[in-house]
Scaffold this active site. Structure first.
Site, PDB file in Angstrom:
ATOM      1  N   LEU A 125       0.990  -1.262   0.053  1.00 18.32           N
ATOM      2  CA  LEU A 125       0.136   0.031  -0.082  1.00 18.32           C
ATOM      3  C   LEU A 125       1.097   1.082   0.047  1.00 18.32           C
ATOM      4  CD1 LEU A 125      -2.982   1.284   0.580  1.00 18.32           C
ATOM      5  CD2 LEU A 125      -2.385   1.078   2.785  1.00 18.32           C
ATOM      6  N   GLU A 127       3.504   4.169  -0.283  1.00 14.57           N
ATOM      7  CA  GLU A 127       4.480   4.460  -1.413  1.00 14.57           C
ATOM      8  C   GLU A 127       5.499   5.714  -0.656  1.00 14.57           C
ATOM      9  OE1 GLU A 127       2.122   5.736  -4.731  1.00 14.57           O
ATOM     10  OE2 GLU A 127       1.136   4.014  -4.827  1.00 14.57           O
ATOM     11  N   GLY A 129       5.720   8.938  -1.420  1.00 13.40           N
ATOM     12  CA  GLY A 129       5.053  10.016  -1.033  1.00 13.40           C
ATOM     13  C   GLY A 129       3.613   9.566  -0.294  1.00 13.40           C
ATOM     14  N   GLY A 131       2.208   7.743   2.971  1.00 13.14           N
ATOM     15  CA  GLY A 131       2.270   6.753   3.986  1.00 13.14           C
ATOM     16  C   GLY A 131       0.973   6.850   4.903  1.00 13.14           C
ATOM     17  N   ILE A 157       7.692  -2.447   2.366  1.00  8.02           N
ATOM     18  CA  ILE A 157       6.770  -3.744   2.483  1.00  8.02           C
ATOM     19  C   ILE A 157       7.454  -4.753   3.152  1.00  8.02           C
ATOM     20  CG2 ILE A 157       5.689  -5.062   0.705  1.00  8.02           C
ATOM     21  CD1 ILE A 157       4.882  -2.305   0.493  1.00  8.02           C
ATOM     22  N   THR A 158       6.654  -5.034   4.350  1.00 13.28           N
ATOM     23  CA  THR A 158       7.201  -6.469   4.955  1.00 13.28           C
ATOM     24  C   THR A 158       7.075  -7.564   4.170  1.00 13.28           C
ATOM     25  OG1 THR A 158       6.142  -5.484   7.026  1.00 13.28           O
ATOM     26  CG2 THR A 158       6.385  -7.860   7.156  1.00 13.28           C
ATOM     27  N   GLY A 340      23.787  -1.953  33.093  1.00  8.27           N
ATOM     28  CA  GLY A 340      24.463  -2.222  31.909  1.00  8.27           C
ATOM     29  C   GLY A 340      24.268  -3.288  31.139  1.00  8.27           C
ATOM     30  N   GLU A 363       1.590  -0.216  10.366  1.00  6.19           N
ATOM     31  CA  GLU A 363       0.190  -0.671   9.943  1.00  6.19           C
ATOM     32  C   GLU A 363      -0.745   0.662  10.777  1.00  6.19           C
ATOM     33  OE1 GLU A 363      -1.308  -4.159   9.841  1.00  6.19           O
ATOM     34  OE2 GLU A 363       0.293  -5.136   9.212  1.00  6.19           O
TER      35      GLU A 363
HETATM   36  N1  CAA Z   1     -13.127  -0.258   6.741  1.00  4.94           N
HETATM   37  C1  CAA Z   1     -13.555  -0.228   5.598  1.00  4.94           C
HETATM   38  N2  CAA Z   1     -13.824   1.089   5.093  1.00  4.94           N
HETATM   39  C2  CAA Z   1     -13.183   2.084   5.239  1.00  4.94           C
HETATM   40  C3  CAA Z   1     -12.519   2.054   6.858  1.00  4.94           C
HETATM   41  C4  CAA Z   1     -12.278   0.623   7.537  1.00  4.94           C
HETATM   42  N3  CAA Z   1     -11.703   0.564   8.807  1.00  4.94           N
HETATM   43  N4  CAA Z   1     -12.028   3.223   7.006  1.00  4.94           N
HETATM   44  C5  CAA Z   1     -12.462   3.909   5.906  1.00  4.94           C
HETATM   45  N5  CAA Z   1     -12.925   3.324   4.799  1.00  4.94           N
HETATM   46  C6  CAA Z   1     -13.669   3.904   3.810  1.00  4.94           C
HETATM   47  C7  CAA Z   1     -14.374   4.810   4.166  1.00  4.94           C
HETATM   48  O1  CAA Z   1     -15.955   4.724   4.241  1.00  4.94           O
HETATM   49  C8  CAA Z   1     -14.679   5.868   2.843  1.00  4.94           C
HETATM   50  O2  CAA Z   1     -15.404   5.096   2.110  1.00  4.94           O
HETATM   51  P1  CAA Z   1     -16.543   5.844   0.959  1.00  4.94           P
HETATM   52  O3  CAA Z   1     -15.673   6.654   0.130  1.00  4.94           O
HETATM   53  O4  CAA Z   1     -17.212   5.037   0.120  1.00  4.94           O
HETATM   54  O5  CAA Z   1     -17.244   6.504   1.987  1.00  4.94           O
HETATM   55  C9  CAA Z   1     -13.002   5.531   2.373  1.00  4.94           C
HETATM   56  O6  CAA Z   1     -12.709   4.295   2.791  1.00  4.94           O
HETATM   57  C10 CAA Z   1     -12.180   6.853   2.691  1.00  4.94           C
HETATM   58  O7  CAA Z   1     -12.189   6.822   3.921  1.00  4.94           O
HETATM   59  P2  CAA Z   1     -11.775   8.204   4.666  1.00  4.94           P
HETATM   60  O8  CAA Z   1     -12.272   9.391   3.903  1.00  4.94           O
HETATM   61  O9  CAA Z   1     -11.661   7.950   6.132  1.00  4.94           O
HETATM   62  O10 CAA Z   1     -10.129   8.172   4.176  1.00  4.94           O
HETATM   63  P3  CAA Z   1      -9.047   9.094   4.430  1.00  4.94           P
HETATM   64  O11 CAA Z   1      -8.151   9.478   3.202  1.00  4.94           O
HETATM   65  O12 CAA Z   1      -9.414  10.536   5.533  1.00  4.94           O
HETATM   66  O13 CAA Z   1      -7.861   8.236   5.446  1.00  4.94           O
HETATM   67  C11 CAA Z   1      -6.802   6.966   7.330  1.00  4.94           C
HETATM   68  C12 CAA Z   1      -8.261   7.407   6.708  1.00  4.94           C
HETATM   69  C13 CAA Z   1      -7.633   6.373   8.422  1.00  4.94           C
HETATM   70  C14 CAA Z   1      -6.190   8.239   7.682  1.00  4.94           C
HETATM   71  C15 CAA Z   1      -6.161   5.935   6.314  1.00  4.94           C
HETATM   72  O14 CAA Z   1      -5.508   6.626   5.384  1.00  4.94           O
HETATM   73  C16 CAA Z   1      -5.252   5.264   7.078  1.00  4.94           C
HETATM   74  O15 CAA Z   1      -5.339   4.105   7.962  1.00  4.94           O
HETATM   75  N6  CAA Z   1      -3.699   5.588   6.945  1.00  4.94           N
HETATM   76  C17 CAA Z   1      -2.843   4.759   7.609  1.00  4.94           C
HETATM   77  C18 CAA Z   1      -2.326   3.824   6.418  1.00  4.94           C
HETATM   78  C19 CAA Z   1      -1.730   2.679   7.217  1.00  4.94           C
HETATM   79  O16 CAA Z   1      -1.970   1.970   8.160  1.00  4.94           O
HETATM   80  N7  CAA Z   1      -0.415   2.100   6.326  1.00  4.94           N
HETATM   81  C20 CAA Z   1       0.308   0.937   6.681  1.00  4.94           C
HETATM   82  C21 CAA Z   1       0.513   0.256   5.619  1.00  4.94           C
HETATM   83  S1  CAA Z   1       1.038  -1.388   5.902  1.00  4.94           S
HETATM   84  C22 CAA Z   1       2.386  -1.381   6.747  1.00  4.94           C
HETATM   85  O17 CAA Z   1       2.712  -0.600   7.524  1.00  4.94           O
HETATM   86  C23 CAA Z   1       3.689  -2.360   6.589  1.00  4.94           C
HETATM   87  C24 CAA Z   1       3.248  -3.761   6.006  1.00  4.94           C
HETATM   88  O18 CAA Z   1       3.972  -4.125   5.212  1.00  4.94           O
HETATM   89  C25 CAA Z   1       1.903  -4.376   6.507  1.00  4.94           C
END
Ligand code: CAA
Length: 379
Positions: A125, A127, A129, A131, A157-158, A340, A363
């Site tokens: 997920l 990129e 630019g 996070g 990416i894990t 220590g 995450e």
């Molecule tokens: N479940 C299902 N759908 C969801 C949801 C959820 N928990 N949360 C939001 N959505 C849906 C919303 O309903 C909305 O849908 P509609 O447009 O149809 O209404 C859509 O997603 C957009 O939602 P938001 O407007 O709330 O989105 P946003 O841009 O404001 O972002 C955020 C919300 C919570 C900040 C999100 O961007 C986020 O979680 N950011 C963090 C990302 C993250 O955790 N990255 C980690 C990647 S993985 C990793 O770390 C390493 C690895 O290898 C695993």
């Protein structure tokens, strides 16, 4: 909410604990020191069906619930946090999206090999630019006839390089934010898919983390997961479960640090008595133990809600926020208690400290968990 584990959950925990302590833990220090993939541990996990924890038996998995998943990750993390995150990411954000959003032929095509551990999964997920603001991602996914062509760069990416399957999020058009994002199942050997830099990290040295580059990667339209434009929902739902897994990892690291610090302070004598007998030290231990129990309850509660099909986004974020902050604080205090010896790599304290830090970041950083919780509270 039921606070005691059922006999089945208790038996599962005992079996995974036995495996983790006898097979995984003996390699944890060397895996960390040598920055190497924990092959012995992952092979053992395959044999115990820990790579198909949530996958139903009809697709070759163990068909267990989210509390079982949490217990497995927790016990693995007590032994080796790198092993725990490899298994966690595979189960929660690679297998589970296919389980929840895949069409029947996609489940039959991919899940049995994933559940057997022949294919390790990853989640692409983030990129360079985008996070915390995941909806700003720029990887493009253009449709030409019966296939999509993906171009872009993913980062942090894990399981990178070891994965045989990536859940990749790309922009199929339309809406410039969440509504324009779609999810794809991309085989690890797809032409044009390249592993970029694999990072040297502060901790979790056994868990590979790095860049994934997509140059004209062609995937059949049959690999579209869920509907076009619904990929962001796939990502968010996957991360809700993923955050329960990270909470389980936090419980394991905190438990390991606390158990080892308790033993250390009982054996270490200063001023004529075990240092654990000084009230200042025993109060530190009691505060850590109390926070750990609270973190465990929050985490198990989120897992039970998830299995029950109830809303659990807020609870998963609360569990992730509380348990990972607790794990970092506990790991830090355990370094302090060992003095220590806490600072040298002959003892495990500094490894727990380095491993715990990642959990407050990945995450969804703990700042993002607060955003999620606040939105749920205020809407
Ligand atoms: N479940 C299902 N759908 C969801 C949801 C959820 N928990 N949360 C939001 N959505 C849906 C919303 O309903 C909305 O849908 P509609 O447009 O149809 O209404 C859509 O997603 C957009 O939602 P938001 O407007 O709330 O989105 P946003 O841009 O404001 O972002 C955020 C919300 C919570 C900040 C999100 O961007 C986020 O979680 N950011 C963090 C990302 C993250 O955790 N990255 C980690 C990647 S993985 C990793 O770390 C390493 C690895 O290898 C695993």
């Amino acid at each position: 909410m039921q606070l005691d584990l059922s006999p089945e959950h208790a038996a599962l925990r005992a079996a995974v604990r036995e495996f983790a302590q006898s097979v995984v833990k003996p390699h944890a220090s060397a895996v960390d020191h040598d920055h190497r993939f924990p092959e012995e541990a992952i092979q053992g996990a395959r044999e115990l069906d820990l790579l198909g924890i949530l996958v139903p038996a009809e697709y070759g998995g163990a068909g267990l619930d989210h509390l079982s998943f949490t217990l497995c990750i927790e016990e693995l993390a007590v032994a080796c946090a790198s092993t725990a995150v490899i298994v966690d990411v595979h189960n929660s954000v690679a297998c589970e999206p296919i389980l929840l959003f895949g069409r029947e032929e996609q489940k039959r095509r991919w899940l049995p090999a994933m559940a057997r551990g022949e294919i390790l999964g990853a989640f692409a997920l983030t990129e360079p630019g985008s996070g915390s603001d995941a909806a700003a991602l720029q990887t493009s996914a253009r449709r030409y006839g019966d296939e999509y062509v993906l171009n872009g760069s993913k980062v942090f990416i894990t399981n990178v390089g070891h994965a045989g399957l990536y859940i990749v999020f790309g922009r199929t058009g339309g809406d410039h934010r969440a509504g324009g994002i779609s999810a794809f199942i991309v085989p690890g050997d797809a032409p044009g898919l390249k592993v970029g830099q694999v990072f040297s990290k502060m901790g979790l040295h056994g868990s590979p983390t790095g860049e994934l580059v997509l140059e004209e990667v062609r995937v059949p339209a049959a690999n579209l997961l869920h509907e076009e434009g619904k990929g962001f929902q796939v990502a968010m739902r996957a991360l809700d479960s993923g955050r329960i897994g990270i909470s389980g990892q936090a419980l394991g690291i905190a438990q390991a640090a606390l158990s080892e610090a308790t033993e250390f302070t009982k054996e270490r004598h200063q001023f004529g008595q075990p240092v654990a007998m000084f009230q200042g030290v025993s109060f530190m231990l009691t505060d850590m133990a109390t926070r750990l129990v609270a973190a465990r309850q929050l985490t198990y509660h989120a897992a039970v809600l998830c299995t029950a099909g109830k809303p659990f986004t807020r609870e998963a974020s609360m569990a992730k926020l509380f348990s990972t902050d607790a794990a970092m604080d506990i790991a830090t205090d355990c370094v302090q208690l060992a003095g220590g010896y806490g600072y040298v790599s002959d003892y495990p304290f500094e490894r727990h400290f380095r491993d715990a830090k990642a959990l407050q970041i990945y995450e969804g950083s703990n700042q993002i968990q607060r955003v999620v919780i606040a939105r749920e509270l205020l809407r």
